[in-house]
Design a protein around this motif. Structure first.
Motif, PDB file in Angstrom:
ATOM      1  N   LYS A 184       6.019   0.036  13.592  1.00  0.00           N
ATOM      2  CA  LYS A 184       5.752   0.918  12.742  1.00  0.00           C
ATOM      3  C   LYS A 184       5.339   0.933  11.222  1.00  0.00           C
ATOM      4  CE  LYS A 184       9.867   2.972  14.766  1.00  0.00           C
ATOM      5  NZ  LYS A 184      11.079   3.764  13.774  1.00  0.00           N
ATOM      6  N   LEU A 185       5.197  -0.455  10.965  1.00  0.00           N
ATOM      7  CA  LEU A 185       3.808  -0.229  10.492  1.00  0.00           C
ATOM      8  C   LEU A 185       2.291  -0.331  11.137  1.00  0.00           C
ATOM      9  CD1 LEU A 185       4.534  -3.508   8.762  1.00  0.00           C
ATOM     10  CD2 LEU A 185       5.764  -1.830   8.308  1.00  0.00           C
ATOM     11  N   GLN A 186       1.417  -0.338  12.055  1.00  0.00           N
ATOM     12  CA  GLN A 186       0.888  -0.653  12.774  1.00  0.00           C
ATOM     13  C   GLN A 186       0.953   1.124  12.708  1.00  0.00           C
ATOM     14  OE1 GLN A 186       1.563  -2.997  16.461  1.00  0.00           O
ATOM     15  NE2 GLN A 186       0.346  -3.822  15.945  1.00  0.00           N
ATOM     16  N   ILE A 187       1.743   2.058  13.241  1.00  0.00           N
ATOM     17  CA  ILE A 187       1.750   3.212  13.239  1.00  0.00           C
ATOM     18  C   ILE A 187       0.913   3.358  11.609  1.00  0.00           C
ATOM     19  CG2 ILE A 187       2.779   5.334  13.312  1.00  0.00           C
ATOM     20  CD1 ILE A 187       4.539   4.454  15.391  1.00  0.00           C
ATOM     21  N   ALA A 188       1.792   3.195  10.683  1.00  0.00           N
ATOM     22  CA  ALA A 188       1.111   3.387   9.453  1.00  0.00           C
ATOM     23  C   ALA A 188      -0.100   3.271   9.413  1.00  0.00           C
ATOM     24  CB  ALA A 188       2.406   2.786   8.731  1.00  0.00           C
ATOM     25  N   ILE A 189      -0.602   2.198   9.518  1.00  0.00           N
ATOM     26  CA  ILE A 189      -2.066   2.032   9.660  1.00  0.00           C
ATOM     27  C   ILE A 189      -3.029   2.807  10.087  1.00  0.00           C
ATOM     28  CG2 ILE A 189      -3.454   0.076  10.009  1.00  0.00           C
ATOM     29  CD1 ILE A 189      -1.091  -1.994   9.310  1.00  0.00           C
ATOM     30  N   ARG A 190      -2.396   3.502  11.699  1.00  0.00           N
ATOM     31  CA  ARG A 190      -3.202   4.262  12.367  1.00  0.00           C
ATOM     32  C   ARG A 190      -3.352   5.769  11.302  1.00  0.00           C
ATOM     33  NH1 ARG A 190      -1.358   1.725  16.696  1.00  0.00           N
ATOM     34  NH2 ARG A 190       0.545   2.960  17.450  1.00  0.00           N
ATOM     35  N   LYS A 191      -2.181   6.020  10.879  1.00  0.00           N
ATOM     36  CA  LYS A 191      -2.272   7.213  10.466  1.00  0.00           C
ATOM     37  C   LYS A 191      -2.623   6.889   8.403  1.00  0.00           C
ATOM     38  CE  LYS A 191       1.733   9.440  13.156  1.00  0.00           C
ATOM     39  NZ  LYS A 191       2.941   9.434  12.746  1.00  0.00           N
ATOM     40  N   GLN A 192      -2.969   5.183   8.791  1.00  0.00           N
ATOM     41  CA  GLN A 192      -3.146   5.622   6.976  1.00  0.00           C
ATOM     42  C   GLN A 192      -1.922   5.773   6.142  1.00  0.00           C
ATOM     43  OE1 GLN A 192      -6.749   7.104   6.397  1.00  0.00           O
ATOM     44  NE2 GLN A 192      -7.824   5.888   7.021  1.00  0.00           N
ATOM     45  N   GLU A 193      -1.009   5.969   6.601  1.00  0.00           N
ATOM     46  CA  GLU A 193       0.287   6.172   5.276  1.00  0.00           C
ATOM     47  C   GLU A 193       1.226   4.855   4.596  1.00  0.00           C
ATOM     48  OE1 GLU A 193       1.990  10.239   7.626  1.00  0.00           O
ATOM     49  OE2 GLU A 193       3.098   8.067   7.988  1.00  0.00           O
ATOM     50  N   ARG A 194       1.337   4.911   3.291  1.00  0.00           N
ATOM     51  CA  ARG A 194       2.123   3.565   2.926  1.00  0.00           C
ATOM     52  C   ARG A 194       3.355   3.514   3.828  1.00  0.00           C
ATOM     53  NH1 ARG A 194      -1.467   1.374   0.698  1.00  0.00           N
ATOM     54  NH2 ARG A 194      -0.433  -0.081  -0.695  1.00  0.00           N
ATOM     55  N   ILE A 195       4.579   2.589   3.237  1.00  0.00           N
ATOM     56  CA  ILE A 195       5.181   2.600   4.059  1.00  0.00           C
ATOM     57  C   ILE A 195       6.456   2.359   3.103  1.00  0.00           C
ATOM     58  CG2 ILE A 195       4.979   1.006   5.913  1.00  0.00           C
ATOM     59  CD1 ILE A 195       5.888  -1.175   4.646  1.00  0.00           C
ATOM     60  N   PRO A 196       7.920   2.346   3.214  1.00  0.00           N
ATOM     61  CA  PRO A 196       9.084   3.154   2.135  1.00  0.00           C
ATOM     62  C   PRO A 196       9.493   1.599   1.689  1.00  0.00           C
ATOM     63  CG  PRO A 196       9.101   4.067   4.068  1.00  0.00           C
ATOM     64  CD  PRO A 196       8.567   3.417   5.068  1.00  0.00           C
ATOM     65  N   LEU A 197       9.499   1.491   0.800  1.00  0.00           N
ATOM     66  CA  LEU A 197      10.059  -0.003   0.070  1.00  0.00           C
ATOM     67  C   LEU A 197      10.915  -0.026   0.908  1.00  0.00           C
ATOM     68  CD1 LEU A 197       8.567   1.023  -3.796  1.00  0.00           C
ATOM     69  CD2 LEU A 197       7.951  -0.559  -2.464  1.00  0.00           C
ATOM     70  N   GLY A 198      11.087  -1.397   0.857  1.00  0.00           N
ATOM     71  CA  GLY A 198      12.196  -2.567   1.262  1.00  0.00           C
ATOM     72  C   GLY A 198      12.171  -2.355   2.630  1.00  0.00           C
ATOM     73  N   TRP A 199      10.721  -1.965   3.034  1.00  0.00           N
ATOM     74  CA  TRP A 199      10.543  -2.810   4.474  1.00  0.00           C
ATOM     75  C   TRP A 199       9.531  -4.307   4.456  1.00  0.00           C
ATOM     76  CZ3 TRP A 199       7.903   1.670   8.153  1.00  0.00           C
ATOM     77  CH2 TRP A 199       8.872   2.352   7.873  1.00  0.00           C
ATOM     78  N   LEU A 200       9.386  -4.591   3.320  1.00  0.00           N
ATOM     79  CA  LEU A 200       9.108  -6.111   3.673  1.00  0.00           C
ATOM     80  C   LEU A 200       8.086  -6.074   2.649  1.00  0.00           C
ATOM     81  CD1 LEU A 200       6.434  -7.052   5.724  1.00  0.00           C
ATOM     82  CD2 LEU A 200       4.158  -5.333   4.937  1.00  0.00           C
ATOM     83  N   LEU A 201       7.730  -7.504   2.304  1.00  0.00           N
ATOM     84  CA  LEU A 201       7.324  -8.104   0.941  1.00  0.00           C
ATOM     85  C   LEU A 201       6.307  -8.726   1.373  1.00  0.00           C
ATOM     86  CD1 LEU A 201      10.483 -10.836   0.991  1.00  0.00           C
ATOM     87  CD2 LEU A 201      10.744  -8.417  -0.752  1.00  0.00           C
ATOM     88  N   ASP A 202       5.050  -8.478   0.370  1.00  0.00           N
ATOM     89  CA  ASP A 202       4.277  -9.110   0.025  1.00  0.00           C
ATOM     90  C   ASP A 202       3.706 -10.712   0.739  1.00  0.00           C
ATOM     91  OD1 ASP A 202       4.324  -9.878  -2.340  1.00  0.00           O
ATOM     92  OD2 ASP A 202       3.329  -8.328  -2.925  1.00  0.00           O
ATOM     93  N   LYS A 203       3.036 -12.214   0.437  1.00  0.00           N
ATOM     94  CA  LYS A 203       3.303 -12.818   0.770  1.00  0.00           C
ATOM     95  C   LYS A 203       3.091 -13.052  -0.398  1.00  0.00           C
ATOM     96  CE  LYS A 203      -2.294 -13.616  -1.091  1.00  0.00           C
ATOM     97  NZ  LYS A 203      -3.264 -13.432  -0.823  1.00  0.00           N
ATOM     98  N   GLU A 204       3.588 -13.005  -2.031  1.00  0.00           N
ATOM     99  CA  GLU A 204       4.118 -13.732  -2.550  1.00  0.00           C
ATOM    100  C   GLU A 204       6.196 -13.115  -3.074  1.00  0.00           C
ATOM    101  OE1 GLU A 204       2.439 -14.952  -4.948  1.00  0.00           O
ATOM    102  OE2 GLU A 204       0.463 -14.967  -4.090  1.00  0.00           O
ATOM    103  N   GLY A 205       6.122 -12.651  -2.050  1.00  0.00           N
ATOM    104  CA  GLY A 205       7.878 -12.317  -1.736  1.00  0.00           C
ATOM    105  C   GLY A 205       8.557 -11.096  -2.545  1.00  0.00           C
ATOM    106  N   LYS A 206       7.385  -9.890  -3.027  1.00  0.00           N
ATOM    107  CA  LYS A 206       7.393  -8.978  -3.686  1.00  0.00           C
ATOM    108  C   LYS A 206       7.599  -7.844  -3.114  1.00  0.00           C
ATOM    109  CE  LYS A 206       5.160 -10.931  -8.143  1.00  0.00           C
ATOM    110  NZ  LYS A 206       4.566 -11.183  -8.963  1.00  0.00           N
ATOM    111  N   PRO A 207       8.697  -6.686  -3.065  1.00  0.00           N
ATOM    112  CA  PRO A 207       8.479  -5.591  -2.272  1.00  0.00           C
ATOM    113  C   PRO A 207       7.216  -4.574  -2.284  1.00  0.00           C
ATOM    114  CG  PRO A 207      10.632  -5.964  -3.471  1.00  0.00           C
ATOM    115  CD  PRO A 207       9.047  -7.075  -4.042  1.00  0.00           C
ATOM    116  N   THR A 208       6.504  -4.308  -1.388  1.00  0.00           N
ATOM    117  CA  THR A 208       5.098  -3.470  -1.017  1.00  0.00           C
ATOM    118  C   THR A 208       5.645  -2.439  -0.205  1.00  0.00           C
ATOM    119  OG1 THR A 208       3.137  -3.416  -0.382  1.00  0.00           O
ATOM    120  CG2 THR A 208       4.640  -5.627   0.690  1.00  0.00           C
TER     121      THR A 208
END
Length: 354
Positions: A184-208
């Motif tokens: 689903k993240l790869q699809i968002a990248i292909r569509k150049q879309e952002r994703i909902p907060l709550g799916w992913l944390l960045d390398k600092e452990g913060k929602p992105t």
């Protein structure tokens, strides 16, 4: 979007797998698995996955001509070594064996080690339902998820699928134990879309909301917090430890292309006829479906669906109208075809699928 017929898309997948050195019989099976995903609307795991397989096969990280080896066989329980074969080609053979043993013993399980990504788990659960069996399938995967309360990636999206046959349609649960699948993240990248907060944390452990953060050291969150985390752990225990497969940091990263995955698959089949009359059971499943669908919907909801029902409707629609492909995916497939010598540099994707 580019719309492709079911027949043409399957044929393209078959040709590309053959060009990658996969034997004809295995390529045919693998093309069926990929097509099933695209038909059911799980676009992240269909022909788009050929990009991933292409990279790994070109680096000889997957064995093109594996020999499935029986490590242990007690009749109703079998352990296989997939010989580092392509999962979409070896897993159908493992599930077929599981079903055959379930016909003999009533219940059977097959655990597979030393294998690779096998597409959508639901494909294998449906193999069981087609034989009037209940199927349960699980696989451990590249660690993209931290344990609940942790910040280090140790768990995969670890999918689970359970299929139950019915007269009207089979009920099929097919889910990742992470809040969302990597695809689903790869699809968002292909569509150049952002994703909902709550799916992913960045390398600092913060929602992105940046899907690329996963490939920059971020981590997926488990679905339903500790519940999804607990399910992911159980998949590791069943699919990896029970089979003797790699787990955690020992898994070859699917995206980095550094070494074979060596993951595990767990498959279970239960012959409904050993529990009660098959037709009576299917009638009960249909009555259950009717009970759910006739129940009062929540405000703003037009129809209540059973697990897997939306995918069945999507497959029917796509069989009739064709399968939409993201232009990025179509371009990637065209580039693979050119590199593999089955399309000239002047061909368009439309030329490729004629």
């Amino acid at each position: 979007m580019i719309v492709v017929s079911e027949e043409k898309l399957r044929n393209l997948a078959f040709r590309l797998l053959c060009a990658l050195g996969i034997p004809t019989e295995d390529a045919s099976v693998g093309a069926d698995v990929l097509l099933a995903s695209d038909l059911r609307g799980v676009d992240s795991h269909g022909v788009a996955r050929l990009q991933l397989y292409y990279r790994r096969l070109r680096k000889d990280l997957i064995n093109r001509t594996p020999t499935l080896k029986v490590i242990q066989d007690s009749g109703s329980a079998v352990v296989l070594d997939a010989d580092n074969g392509l999962g979409i080609c070896t897993a159908p053979r493992a599930m077929k064996l599981c079903i055959e043993r379930a016909k003999e013993h009533g219940i059977a399980s097959v655990a597979t080690r030393n294998t690779n990504h096998f597409g959508i788990a639901g494909y294998y659960a449906l193999m069981a339902t087609e034989e009037n069996m209940i199927g349960l399938v699980a696989a451990n995967t590249t660690p993209f998820m931290a344990p609940f309360g942790g910040s280090e990636r140790l768990l995969g999206t670890n999918p689970i699928a359970i299929g139950v046959p019915g007269e009207q349609f089979p009920i099929v649960l097919d889910m990742a134990t992470s809040i969302v699948a990597v695809g689903k993240l790869q699809i968002a990248i292909r569509k150049q879309e952002r994703i909902p907060l709550g799916w992913l944390l960045d390398k600092e452990g913060k929602p992105t909301d940046n899907p690329k953060a996963l490939w920059e050291g971020g981590s997926l969150l488990p679905m339903a917090g500790p519940k999804g985390y607990g399910l992911a752990v159980m998949v590791d225990l069943l699919a990896a430890l029970l089979a003797g497969a790699a787990v955690g940091r020992d898994i070859g990263d699917l995206m980095i292309d550094d070494r074979p995955e060596r993951i595990g698959h767990f498959m279970l089949a239960m012959d409904v006829g050993r529990f009660q009359d098959v037709e009576r059971f299917k009638e009960a499943v249909d009555a259950y479906i009717a009970m759910i669908k006739r129940s009062r919907p929540a405000e703003g909801v037009n129809e209540i669906f059973l697990p897997g029902e939306i995918e069945i409707l999507k497959a029917k629609e796509r069989k009739e109208k064709g399968i939409p492909l993201n232009p990025v995916v179509a371009q990637n497939l065209l580039e693979f075809a050119r590199t593999l010598g089955i399309a000239s540099g002047f061909d368009t994707f439309e030329d490729l699928i004629k």
